[in-house]
Each structure stands twice: as structure tokens, then as C-alpha cells.
Design a protein around this motif. Structure first.
Motif, mmCIF file in Angstrom:
data_model
loop_
_atom_site.group_PDB
_atom_site.id
_atom_site.type_symbol
_atom_site.label_atom_id
_atom_site.label_comp_id
_atom_site.label_asym_id
_atom_site.label_seq_id
_atom_site.Cartn_x
_atom_site.Cartn_y
_atom_site.Cartn_z
ATOM 1 N N TRP A 127 -11.973 -0.969 21.003
ATOM 2 C CA TRP A 127 -12.190 0.456 20.769
ATOM 3 C C TRP A 127 -12.536 0.750 19.309
ATOM 4 C CZ3 TRP A 127 -11.648 4.021 24.803
ATOM 5 C CH2 TRP A 127 -11.128 3.507 25.991
ATOM 6 N N ARG A 128 -12.199 -0.176 18.425
ATOM 7 C CA ARG A 128 -12.514 -0.084 16.997
ATOM 8 C C ARG A 128 -12.021 1.219 16.392
ATOM 9 N NH1 ARG A 128 -11.339 -3.385 15.957
ATOM 10 N NH2 ARG A 128 -12.259 -3.548 13.887
ATOM 11 N N LEU A 129 -10.710 1.379 16.337
ATOM 12 C CA LEU A 129 -10.133 2.604 15.790
ATOM 13 C C LEU A 129 -8.910 2.284 14.943
ATOM 14 C CD1 LEU A 129 -11.107 5.560 16.222
ATOM 15 C CD2 LEU A 129 -9.072 5.898 17.596
ATOM 16 N N GLY A 130 -8.959 2.758 13.702
ATOM 17 C CA GLY A 130 -7.840 2.589 12.789
ATOM 18 C C GLY A 130 -7.637 3.854 11.985
ATOM 19 N N TYR A 131 -6.784 3.779 10.967
ATOM 20 C CA TYR A 131 -6.586 4.946 10.104
ATOM 21 C C TYR A 131 -6.011 4.526 8.764
ATOM 22 C CZ TYR A 131 -1.955 4.701 12.434
ATOM 23 O OH TYR A 131 -0.747 4.296 12.968
ATOM 24 N N LEU A 132 -6.209 5.408 7.782
ATOM 25 C CA LEU A 132 -5.769 5.202 6.410
ATOM 26 C C LEU A 132 -4.887 6.363 5.984
ATOM 27 C CD1 LEU A 132 -8.733 4.019 4.161
ATOM 28 C CD2 LEU A 132 -6.343 3.338 3.905
ATOM 29 N N LEU A 133 -3.733 6.064 5.418
ATOM 30 C CA LEU A 133 -2.795 7.072 4.940
ATOM 31 C C LEU A 133 -2.629 6.892 3.430
ATOM 32 C CD1 LEU A 133 -0.040 6.422 7.655
ATOM 33 C CD2 LEU A 133 -2.038 7.925 7.843
ATOM 34 N N SER A 134 -2.750 7.985 2.681
ATOM 35 C CA SER A 134 -2.629 7.872 1.224
ATOM 36 C C SER A 134 -2.358 9.247 0.636
ATOM 37 C CB SER A 134 -3.908 7.281 0.624
ATOM 38 O OG SER A 134 -5.031 8.113 0.896
ATOM 39 N N ASN A 135 -2.193 9.304 -0.699
ATOM 40 C CA ASN A 135 -1.972 10.606 -1.328
ATOM 41 C C ASN A 135 -3.252 11.443 -1.247
ATOM 42 O OD1 ASN A 135 -3.611 10.550 -3.862
ATOM 43 N ND2 ASN A 135 -2.259 8.881 -4.459
ATOM 44 N N GLN A 143 6.052 -0.076 -9.509
ATOM 45 C CA GLN A 143 6.125 1.215 -10.197
ATOM 46 C C GLN A 143 5.802 1.053 -11.681
ATOM 47 O OE1 GLN A 143 10.022 3.008 -10.276
ATOM 48 N NE2 GLN A 143 9.212 5.069 -10.590
ATOM 49 N N ARG A 144 6.368 0.047 -12.291
ATOM 50 C CA ARG A 144 6.191 -0.164 -13.727
ATOM 51 C C ARG A 144 4.741 -0.533 -14.067
ATOM 52 N NH1 ARG A 144 9.988 -3.453 -14.026
ATOM 53 N NH2 ARG A 144 8.911 -5.450 -14.034
ATOM 54 N N SER A 145 4.115 -1.317 -13.228
ATOM 55 C CA SER A 145 2.752 -1.773 -13.502
ATOM 56 C C SER A 145 1.699 -0.728 -13.177
ATOM 57 C CB SER A 145 2.452 -3.041 -12.698
ATOM 58 O OG SER A 145 2.460 -2.753 -11.304
ATOM 59 N N GLY A 146 2.028 0.196 -12.248
ATOM 60 C CA GLY A 146 1.076 1.228 -11.851
ATOM 61 C C GLY A 146 -0.011 0.752 -10.909
ATOM 62 N N ILE A 147 0.110 -0.468 -10.379
ATOM 63 C CA ILE A 147 -0.929 -0.972 -9.476
ATOM 64 C C ILE A 147 -0.817 -0.297 -8.105
ATOM 65 C CG2 ILE A 147 -0.999 -3.198 -10.658
ATOM 66 C CD1 ILE A 147 0.511 -4.396 -8.250
ATOM 67 N N ALA A 177 5.493 2.290 1.677
ATOM 68 C CA ALA A 177 5.453 3.749 1.570
ATOM 69 C C ALA A 177 6.797 4.396 1.872
ATOM 70 C CB ALA A 177 4.374 4.319 2.503
ATOM 71 N N ASN A 178 7.751 3.615 2.384
ATOM 72 C CA ASN A 178 9.097 4.144 2.588
ATOM 73 C C ASN A 178 9.824 4.413 1.271
ATOM 74 O OD1 ASN A 178 9.164 2.362 5.527
ATOM 75 N ND2 ASN A 178 10.064 4.406 5.503
ATOM 76 N N PHE A 179 9.291 3.896 0.169
ATOM 77 C CA PHE A 179 9.934 4.053 -1.135
ATOM 78 C C PHE A 179 9.243 5.176 -1.912
ATOM 79 C CE2 PHE A 179 10.763 -0.180 0.331
ATOM 80 C CZ PHE A 179 12.086 -0.418 -0.024
ATOM 81 N N GLU A 180 9.968 6.267 -2.107
ATOM 82 C CA GLU A 180 9.402 7.453 -2.749
ATOM 83 C C GLU A 180 8.853 7.157 -4.141
ATOM 84 O OE1 GLU A 180 8.735 10.489 -1.899
ATOM 85 O OE2 GLU A 180 9.546 10.460 0.135
ATOM 86 N N ASP A 181 9.483 6.231 -4.860
ATOM 87 C CA ASP A 181 9.080 5.952 -6.234
ATOM 88 C C ASP A 181 7.642 5.457 -6.346
ATOM 89 O OD1 ASP A 181 11.546 6.717 -7.109
ATOM 90 O OD2 ASP A 181 12.341 4.692 -7.376
ATOM 91 N N ILE A 182 7.138 4.829 -5.285
ATOM 92 C CA ILE A 182 5.767 4.303 -5.351
ATOM 93 C C ILE A 182 4.871 4.887 -4.263
ATOM 94 C CG2 ILE A 182 6.453 2.133 -6.455
ATOM 95 C CD1 ILE A 182 6.142 0.799 -3.642
ATOM 96 N N ARG A 210 13.186 -5.238 -3.981
ATOM 97 C CA ARG A 210 13.170 -6.098 -5.169
ATOM 98 C C ARG A 210 11.830 -6.074 -5.896
ATOM 99 N NH1 ARG A 210 17.031 -9.111 -2.024
ATOM 100 N NH2 ARG A 210 15.442 -10.139 -0.770
ATOM 101 N N ILE A 211 10.748 -5.689 -5.196
ATOM 102 C CA ILE A 211 9.443 -5.670 -5.869
ATOM 103 C C ILE A 211 8.987 -4.257 -6.236
ATOM 104 C CG2 ILE A 211 8.757 -7.807 -4.719
ATOM 105 C CD1 ILE A 211 6.846 -6.130 -3.002
ATOM 106 N N VAL A 212 9.639 -3.233 -5.679
ATOM 107 C CA VAL A 212 9.246 -1.846 -5.968
ATOM 108 C C VAL A 212 9.274 -1.532 -7.468
ATOM 109 C CG1 VAL A 212 10.004 0.557 -5.748
ATOM 110 C CG2 VAL A 212 9.681 -0.841 -3.703
ATOM 111 N N PRO A 213 10.320 -1.919 -8.235
ATOM 112 C CA PRO A 213 10.303 -1.620 -9.669
ATOM 113 C C PRO A 213 9.112 -2.241 -10.401
ATOM 114 C CG PRO A 213 12.511 -2.243 -8.963
ATOM 115 C CD PRO A 213 11.598 -2.550 -7.821
ATOM 116 N N ILE A 214 8.684 -3.424 -9.961
ATOM 117 C CA ILE A 214 7.533 -4.083 -10.585
ATOM 118 C C ILE A 214 6.267 -3.298 -10.303
ATOM 119 C CG2 ILE A 214 6.189 -6.220 -10.665
ATOM 120 C CD1 ILE A 214 8.729 -7.670 -9.628
#
Length: 385
Positions: free
Chosen positions: A240-248, A191-195, A216-221, A185-189
Motif C-alpha cells: 500500500w506504500r503508506l507511512g508518516y512523519l511526526l516532528s515539531n 540534548q547537549r549536542s543538539g543533534i 520522542a517520549n523524552f520531553e527534553d529532546i 542514558r543517551i538523552v543527555p548526550i
């Protein structure tokens, strides 16, 4: 001396630390305030770190982290959540999820940009935004709607200055969860806003009802989403202080640029431990999750029976209990409970203005402690009702 940075000077200390400091100065306190698993890191995970030290693997890794670890992270997100990321260009290993939050803010925000946060929210989000020159804009989450983000509220909060929104589901402190239908329900908002969407998924494995869904399960955004995750909560690896970042790929290159100047690379031994966690640690997660669920059920039943209206959280190891029936503010409730019954919990206001009337109670402790704490809370409430 010359003055320090104005933004840093204006930051308020964490509202959680006050109660930890008070509790640490008293004997016989049962702490239900801590935000970390009470389980030790499974030994087979720790053993891999020990092995790496014995074999002299103590040098820097690549800025992005060990390629072997990034491949395991890619496999994990693909197999577990159905989302594909390239280990070479879309995954960055960080020093905990906290560094990842800071990297996102410093990479995305220009001075004056607005970033939407959900209120209540994790205590580190707003300071990270402000230190990057951004302006937090709050959306109130309500108990009535199970602490979910509603599309109409998001639509109202977005302005021309909005750069991003930070979401954290399952949520610290509320335990709230967004389903696939909720996100749809929020994905179109978005996508449209580009945030951008900064999605903190550190509690993704601690879900008790339904299946986890990421923005990230939604391909449109997908290209607008930056996913933060790590090993602290699911694998009991907080220290242990270990994390990760996933992005384009384009965003990841910029995030890595900041990371390499500030950190160089995440701790090497911790990365070898994380490889083992992802390869062989799924049974450990399941065992801990079952125990958390049993504790959740007991705690929620007892709190509701006392008249502290509590939504049953679908994830994390926190409950966000409504204490308005006591007639006390959140801060008064927590101070008096600690002083009179030696039970440490955290006021909802530590997580934002909308937390007034609530307290966060962690069930990352033993059943024995939970039962005794509930008895003490009940004794505390008796003269107030």
C-alpha cells in the motif's frame, strides 16, 4: 553523453537483491530473506479502499494527507505510546517509510554534514544520507550488548559536523530493542549536542518483550526527534506504500515543502484503508504478533541447538544468527546454503561491515517452511562441524 550524478553512480546495489534474484531463478527454494509479513492485509482494511474507489474518492488529498487520517495517527500515538502530536501541524503522511527517510535526509542535511548510523543498519539509510550530500558515520552494535546503542559509543561518534543520528528499534536486521532505561542514558548526550534523532519506528508494534519506547517520549529532546512510522509491518500493508512523519511544527513545515514538490500527496485509497486500520485493526496486530512470537521461539531454539549462536530478538520478525562456528564468511554461507540446500537468507554484510559473521533470517513465513528450512540448514552444517 554527459556523466550522471557521481554520488548515484557510486552507490552499491542493495546487498539483499542479489539473493532474491538467485533464489527466484531456482525451483524449490525456501526463502527466509523477505522483509515483509507473509499475512495478507486484513480484508476489512482492504474493503475501505475498495469503498473509496466505488464512491469516486480518487482525487488528490491535502499535501499532508487526509485530516481524518492524521487525527487517527495522533490518537494512535497518544493512546498507544503517550506522545501528543498536532494533526494540523506536526503530522505528514508519506509514501511509505522510505519516502520519510529520504525527506528527513534532504531536509536536514547540508553537504558535508555527518549523520550517525548504527551498524548493522537498514540498507536504505546510508544511500539516503549520501544522496543528500551527507557523510555516514558508523557506530558498531555488538551481539554482546544485545545490539543496543551504548552512550559511550554515541559520545565518541559525535563531532562538530554531526547533524543527526538514525535509530531503528526494534531493529532490522538484528531484532534488538532499546528500553526506556537504555534511551534515558543517551538523552543527555542528544540534548547537549543538539543533534536531530531520526527514529524509524516501523516495527514498534512487533515487540514481544516489554513496552515500546520512542526517543520522542523524552520531553527534553522532543523537538529534536523526527519519528517515522507506517502501516507496512504492523498491518501487513507493504504494497500500500503508506507511512508518516511526526516532528515539531517548524520541521514539519519544511518536510512538507519537499514532499509537496516531489510527491504531492500519498495514494488516496491507501489513506482510507489506513484510517480503518487504526480504528479497528488492533486485534489483527495482536493475532499476527502471537504467531510471529511462536515462530521466533521455534527458530531461535533450533538455530542455537545447531551451534549458530542467536540472541532471542525482542522485536521485528528477524533473527541475526552468528555463523562464525561454520568457518565461512557471511557471503559464502548464504551462497552455499542456497546452492546446496535451497534456503535463501541474507548475509549480515548486506547491512554493514559489522554484519560479517552473521546472517539475517526472516520468520515472516509459515511454521512448516521454518521447520523444513531448519532441517536443511542442519544438513548443510553437518559436514562443516
Amino acid at each position: 553523453m554527459k556523466p550522471i550524478n557521481d554520488t548515484v553512480e557510486a552507490l552499491k546495489p542493495s546487498g539483499i537483491r542479489k539473493y532474491f534474484d538467485l533464489a527466484n531463478a531456482m525451483e524449490g527454494v525456501i526463502s527466509l530473506g523477505v522483509g515483509e509479513p507473509d499475512f495478507d492485509t486484513p480484508w476489512h482494511i482492504s474493503a475501505k479502499a475498495v469503498e473509496s474507489l466505488e464512491e469516486g474518492r480518487t482525487h488528490y488529498t491535502a499535501n499532508r494527507g487526509l485530516l481524518a487520517l492524521r487525527r487517527q495517527i495522533a490518537n494512535y500515538y497518544r493512546n498507544r505510546y503517550g506522545i501528543g502530536y498536532d494533526p494540523e501541524s506536526q503530522i505528514l503522511v508519506t509514501v511509505g517509510g522510505s519516502e520519510a527517510v529520504d525527506l528527513c535526509c534532504r531536509t536536514l542535511i547540508n553537504p558535508g554534514d555527518e549523520v550517525i548510523v548504527l551498524d548493522p543498519n537498514y540498507v536504505a539509510y546510508e544511500p539516503a544520507i549520501e544522496m543528500a550530500g551527507g557523510v555516514p558515520v558508523r557506530i558498531e552494535l555488538t551481539q554482546e550488548h544485545d545490539f543496543k546503542l551504548l552512550p559511550e559509543d554515541l559520545e565518541t561518534a559525535i563531532s562538530e559536523r554531526t547533524k543527526a543520528i538514525i535509530v531503528n528499534f526494534p531493529s532490522n536486521p538484528t531484532g534488538g530493542v532499546m528500553s526506556r532505561e537504555d534511551y534515558a542514558r543517551i538523552v543527555p548526550i542528544i540534548q547537549r549536542s543538539g543533534i536531530y534523532v531520526i527514529s524509524d519506528e516501523i516495527y514498534s508494534e512487533l515487540l514481544f518483550d516489554g513496552e515500546f519506547c520512542s526517543p520522542a517520549n523524552f520531553e527534553d529532546i522532543r523537538d529534536q526527534v523526527l519519528v517515522i512510522n507506517g502501516f507496512s509491518k504492523a498491518f501487513a500493508m507493504t504494497g500500500w506504500r503508506l507511512g508518516y512523519l511526526l516532528s515539531n511544527p517548524e520541521l514539519s513545515a519544511q518536510l512538507t515543502k519537499v514532499h509537496q514538490f516531489v510527491i504531492m500527496s500519498a495514494p488516496t485509497a491507501a489513506q482510507y484503508a489506513a484510517i480503518e486500520a487504526l480504528e479497528h485493526g488492533m486485534p489483527d496486530i495482536e493475532a499476527m504478533r502471537r504467531e510471529y512470537e511462536a515462530r521466533r521461539n521455534l527458530l531461535c531454539t533450533r538455530l542455537n541447538r545447531m551451534g549458530l549462536t542467536t540472541n532471542v530478538p525482542k522485536g521485528t520478525f528477524y533473527v541475526f544468527a552468528n555463523i562464525t562456528s561454520s568457518g565461512l564468511s557471511s557471503d559464502e554461507f548464504c551462497v552455499r546454503l542456497l546452492e546446496e540446500q535451497k534456503v535463501a537468507i541474507v548475509p549480515g554484510t548486506a547491512f554493514g561491515e559489522s554484519g560479517e559473521g552473521f546472517v539475517r533470517i526472516s520468520y515472516a513465513t509459515s511454521m512448516e517452511h521454518i521447520k523444513e528450512a531448519c532441517a536443511r540448514i542442519e544438513a548443510f552444517l553437518a559436514p562443516l562441524q
